[in-house]
Design a protein around this motif. Structure first.
Motif, PDB file in Angstrom:
ATOM      1  N   ALA A   1       0.829  -1.213   0.000  1.00 60.33           N
ATOM      2  CA  ALA A   1       0.000   0.000   0.000  1.00 60.33           C
ATOM      3  C   ALA A   1       0.861   1.261   0.000  1.00 60.33           C
ATOM      4  CB  ALA A   1      -0.945  -0.008   1.203  1.00 60.33           C
ATOM      5  N   GLU A   2       1.886   1.286   0.835  1.00 59.39           N
ATOM      6  CA  GLU A   2       2.733   2.472   0.935  1.00 59.39           C
ATOM      7  C   GLU A   2       3.483   2.755  -0.363  1.00 59.39           C
ATOM      8  OE1 GLU A   2       5.187   1.731   4.385  1.00 59.39           O
ATOM      9  OE2 GLU A   2       3.602   2.395   5.756  1.00 59.39           O
ATOM     10  N   LYS A   3       3.990   1.719  -0.995  1.00 61.04           N
ATOM     11  CA  LYS A   3       4.820   1.921  -2.188  1.00 61.04           C
ATOM     12  C   LYS A   3       4.010   2.127  -3.467  1.00 61.04           C
ATOM     13  CE  LYS A   3       8.979  -0.115  -0.353  1.00 61.04           C
ATOM     14  NZ  LYS A   3       9.988  -1.168  -0.461  1.00 61.04           N
ATOM     15  N   THR A   4       2.701   1.942  -3.386  1.00 59.72           N
ATOM     16  CA  THR A   4       1.848   2.159  -4.556  1.00 59.72           C
ATOM     17  C   THR A   4       0.904   3.340  -4.369  1.00 59.72           C
ATOM     18  OG1 THR A   4       0.193   0.632  -3.677  1.00 59.72           O
ATOM     19  CG2 THR A   4       1.834  -0.284  -5.228  1.00 59.72           C
ATOM     20  N   GLY A   5       0.845   3.877  -3.161  1.00 59.05           N
ATOM     21  CA  GLY A   5      -0.101   4.948  -2.876  1.00 59.05           C
ATOM     22  C   GLY A   5      -1.517   4.448  -2.676  1.00 59.05           C
ATOM     23  N   GLY A   6      -1.654   3.135  -2.430  1.00 61.42           N
ATOM     24  CA  GLY A   6      -2.973   2.546  -2.243  1.00 61.42           C
ATOM     25  C   GLY A   6      -3.505   2.711  -0.833  1.00 61.42           C
ATOM     26  N   LYS A   7      -4.778   2.450  -0.688  1.00 54.56           N
ATOM     27  CA  LYS A   7      -5.421   2.419   0.633  1.00 54.56           C
ATOM     28  C   LYS A   7      -5.151   1.052   1.255  1.00 54.56           C
ATOM     29  CE  LYS A   7      -7.591   6.395   0.225  1.00 54.56           C
ATOM     30  NZ  LYS A   7      -7.188   7.535   0.974  1.00 54.56           N
ATOM     31  N   PHE A   8      -5.346   0.943   2.564  1.00 51.76           N
ATOM     32  CA  PHE A   8      -4.950  -0.213   3.344  1.00 51.76           C
ATOM     33  C   PHE A   8      -6.089  -0.558   4.293  1.00 51.76           C
ATOM     34  CE2 PHE A   8      -2.363  -1.396   7.212  1.00 51.76           C
ATOM     35  CZ  PHE A   8      -1.748  -2.515   6.692  1.00 51.76           C
ATOM     36  N   ALA A   9      -6.550  -1.826   4.305  1.00 50.68           N
ATOM     37  CA  ALA A   9      -7.666  -2.213   5.167  1.00 50.68           C
ATOM     38  C   ALA A   9      -7.485  -3.647   5.656  1.00 50.68           C
ATOM     39  CB  ALA A   9      -8.983  -2.084   4.408  1.00 50.68           C
ATOM     40  N   LYS A  10      -8.097  -3.936   6.797  1.00 51.92           N
ATOM     41  CA  LYS A  10      -7.951  -5.248   7.430  1.00 51.92           C
ATOM     42  C   LYS A  10      -9.309  -5.929   7.575  1.00 51.92           C
ATOM     43  CE  LYS A  10      -6.210  -7.551  11.501  1.00 51.92           C
ATOM     44  NZ  LYS A  10      -5.800  -7.493  12.886  1.00 51.92           N
ATOM     45  N   ILE A  11      -9.265  -7.247   7.469  1.00 55.04           N
ATOM     46  CA  ILE A  11     -10.412  -8.093   7.780  1.00 55.04           C
ATOM     47  C   ILE A  11     -10.184  -8.635   9.186  1.00 55.04           C
ATOM     48  CG2 ILE A  11     -11.590 -10.259   7.235  1.00 55.04           C
ATOM     49  CD1 ILE A  11     -10.410  -9.928   4.374  1.00 55.04           C
ATOM     50  N   ASP A  12     -11.215  -8.687   9.981  1.00 60.82           N
ATOM     51  CA  ASP A  12     -11.153  -9.317  11.305  1.00 60.82           C
ATOM     52  C   ASP A  12     -12.291 -10.317  11.420  1.00 60.82           C
ATOM     53  OD1 ASP A  12      -8.990  -8.105  12.869  1.00 60.82           O
ATOM     54  OD2 ASP A  12     -10.137  -6.247  12.701  1.00 60.82           O
ATOM     55  N   THR A  13     -12.124 -11.267  12.316  1.00 61.62           N
ATOM     56  CA  THR A  13     -13.237 -12.150  12.643  1.00 61.62           C
ATOM     57  C   THR A  13     -14.073 -11.464  13.721  1.00 61.62           C
ATOM     58  OG1 THR A  13     -11.813 -13.323  14.219  1.00 61.62           O
ATOM     59  CG2 THR A  13     -12.077 -14.309  12.026  1.00 61.62           C
TER      60      THR A  13
ATOM     61  N   ILE B   1     -17.185 -12.347   9.617  1.00 65.18           N
ATOM     62  CA  ILE B   1     -16.085 -11.390   9.601  1.00 65.18           C
ATOM     63  C   ILE B   1     -16.610  -9.972   9.688  1.00 65.18           C
ATOM     64  CG2 ILE B   1     -14.460 -12.863   8.350  1.00 65.18           C
ATOM     65  CD1 ILE B   1     -15.237 -11.250   5.794  1.00 65.18           C
ATOM     66  N   LYS B   2     -15.703  -9.077  10.043  1.00 67.35           N
ATOM     67  CA  LYS B   2     -16.022  -7.651  10.016  1.00 67.35           C
ATOM     68  C   LYS B   2     -14.950  -6.955   9.180  1.00 67.35           C
ATOM     69  CE  LYS B   2     -14.044  -7.143  14.621  1.00 67.35           C
ATOM     70  NZ  LYS B   2     -14.258  -6.724  15.983  1.00 67.35           N
ATOM     71  N   TYR B   3     -15.425  -6.070   8.366  1.00 66.29           N
ATOM     72  CA  TYR B   3     -14.552  -5.307   7.485  1.00 66.29           C
ATOM     73  C   TYR B   3     -15.012  -3.866   7.564  1.00 66.29           C
ATOM     74  CZ  TYR B   3     -12.721  -3.280   3.206  1.00 66.29           C
ATOM     75  OH  TYR B   3     -12.096  -2.455   2.306  1.00 66.29           O
ATOM     76  N   SER B   4     -14.145  -2.998   8.024  1.00 64.28           N
ATOM     77  CA  SER B   4     -14.540  -1.597   8.179  1.00 64.28           C
ATOM     78  C   SER B   4     -13.768  -0.690   7.221  1.00 64.28           C
ATOM     79  CB  SER B   4     -14.331  -1.146   9.625  1.00 64.28           C
ATOM     80  OG  SER B   4     -12.986  -1.357  10.008  1.00 64.28           O
ATOM     81  N   GLY B   5     -13.158  -1.296   6.217  1.00 65.08           N
ATOM     82  CA  GLY B   5     -12.420  -0.515   5.230  1.00 65.08           C
ATOM     83  C   GLY B   5     -13.345   0.134   4.229  1.00 65.08           C
ATOM     84  N   PRO B   6     -12.750   0.807   3.255  1.00 60.11           N
ATOM     85  CA  PRO B   6     -13.554   1.465   2.225  1.00 60.11           C
ATOM     86  C   PRO B   6     -14.313   0.459   1.363  1.00 60.11           C
ATOM     87  CG  PRO B   6     -11.192   1.746   1.785  1.00 60.11           C
ATOM     88  CD  PRO B   6     -11.324   1.004   3.069  1.00 60.11           C
ATOM     89  N   ASP B   7     -15.347   0.925   0.721  1.00 55.33           N
ATOM     90  CA  ASP B   7     -16.172   0.093  -0.161  1.00 55.33           C
ATOM     91  C   ASP B   7     -15.344  -0.318  -1.372  1.00 55.33           C
ATOM     92  OD1 ASP B   7     -18.056  -1.036  -1.870  1.00 55.33           O
ATOM     93  OD2 ASP B   7     -19.523   0.581  -1.573  1.00 55.33           O
ATOM     94  N   ILE B   8     -15.240  -1.627  -1.614  1.00 54.08           N
ATOM     95  CA  ILE B   8     -14.420  -2.081  -2.739  1.00 54.08           C
ATOM     96  C   ILE B   8     -14.992  -1.642  -4.079  1.00 54.08           C
ATOM     97  CG2 ILE B   8     -13.516  -4.042  -1.447  1.00 54.08           C
ATOM     98  CD1 ILE B   8     -15.109  -5.806  -3.454  1.00 54.08           C
ATOM     99  N   ALA B   9     -16.264  -1.300  -4.106  1.00 52.69           N
ATOM    100  CA  ALA B   9     -16.868  -0.816  -5.350  1.00 52.69           C
ATOM    101  C   ALA B   9     -16.195   0.463  -5.843  1.00 52.69           C
ATOM    102  CB  ALA B   9     -18.363  -0.577  -5.161  1.00 52.69           C
ATOM    103  N   ASP B  10     -15.544   1.187  -4.952  1.00 49.79           N
ATOM    104  CA  ASP B  10     -14.889   2.444  -5.300  1.00 49.79           C
ATOM    105  C   ASP B  10     -13.473   2.250  -5.848  1.00 49.79           C
ATOM    106  OD1 ASP B  10     -17.151   3.757  -4.391  1.00 49.79           O
ATOM    107  OD2 ASP B  10     -16.324   4.088  -2.386  1.00 49.79           O
ATOM    108  N   PHE B  11     -13.027   0.996  -5.988  1.00 53.96           N
ATOM    109  CA  PHE B  11     -11.650   0.723  -6.396  1.00 53.96           C
ATOM    110  C   PHE B  11     -11.609  -0.102  -7.674  1.00 53.96           C
ATOM    111  CE2 PHE B  11     -11.563   1.897  -2.043  1.00 53.96           C
ATOM    112  CZ  PHE B  11     -10.399   2.640  -1.910  1.00 53.96           C
ATOM    113  N   ASP B  12     -10.570   0.123  -8.448  1.00 52.68           N
ATOM    114  CA  ASP B  12     -10.364  -0.587  -9.707  1.00 52.68           C
ATOM    115  C   ASP B  12      -9.527  -1.843  -9.521  1.00 52.68           C
ATOM    116  OD1 ASP B  12     -11.482   1.638 -11.373  1.00 52.68           O
ATOM    117  OD2 ASP B  12      -9.761   2.686 -10.507  1.00 52.68           O
TER     118      ASP B  12
END
Length: 172
Positions: free
Chosen positions: A30-42, A69-80
């Motif tokens: 994520a850091e080296k590409t300028g991407g966003k970063f999100a985690k999945i948790d149980t 699971i719980k995912y509180s990251g951004p909506d994947i629909a917004d990403f290519d």
């Protein structure tokens, strides 16, 4: 507009429960590409010693269990382009990653699967590809750490850098 590079939106999603090796690779990507970063948790966290969690994981993998699971990251629909990373549990992806991939529509996306392992990669990437529906799969990656539950990277850093460069090529 002609002649202007438009960068695609990139998201890195990972699951990790122990040493954080998968998190380390996800964060670097994520850091080296300028991407966003999100985690999945149980929803129900794993509890106990490393060995107890390993045994729980084995039972879950053997039964094809998919935890809530719980995912509180951004909506994947917004990403290519979306990278998804998991440690190896008993020669496949973690049950949490299975839950995430099984329940997610990747139609029209480009997905970069990656996994970390301690020397026994099993069929993680193939298993992930089966669950990633509707996407173009690009640049799958195995990153190996030592097999003694440590965080010593065994995959050459130059191989990881090349992979990151390959992923960057998807963003333009």
């Amino acid at each position: 507009m002609k002649g202007i590079d438009i960068m695609k939106k990139f998201l890195v999603i990972y699951y990790s429960v122990s040493n954080g090796n998968t998190k380390k690779i996800a964060k670097e990507l994520a850091e080296k590409t300028g991407g966003k970063f999100a985690k999945i948790d149980t929803v129900k966290p794993y509890e106990g010693s490393y060995d107890e969690i390993v045994e729980i994981g084995k039972k879950e993998v053997d039964s094809h269990f998919m935890p809530e699971i719980k995912y509180s990251g951004p909506d994947i629909a917004d990403f290519d382009v979306i990278a998804v990373g998991t440690p190896t549990w008993w020669y496949t992806m973690t049950p949490a990653m299975l839950s995430f991939l099984h329940g997610t529509d990747f139609s029209g996306k480009t997905v970069v699967p990656f996994m970390t392992d301690g020397g026994w990669p099993g069929t993680v990437i193939e298993d992930m590809k089966k669950e990633i529906k509707g996407a173009e799969i690009k640049f799958p990656m195995e990153v190996r750490f030592d097999s003694n539950r440590k965080d010593h990277l065994e995959t050459p850093e130059k191989d990881i850098e090349k992979w990151i460069d390959d992923v960057k090529s998807l963003l333009y």
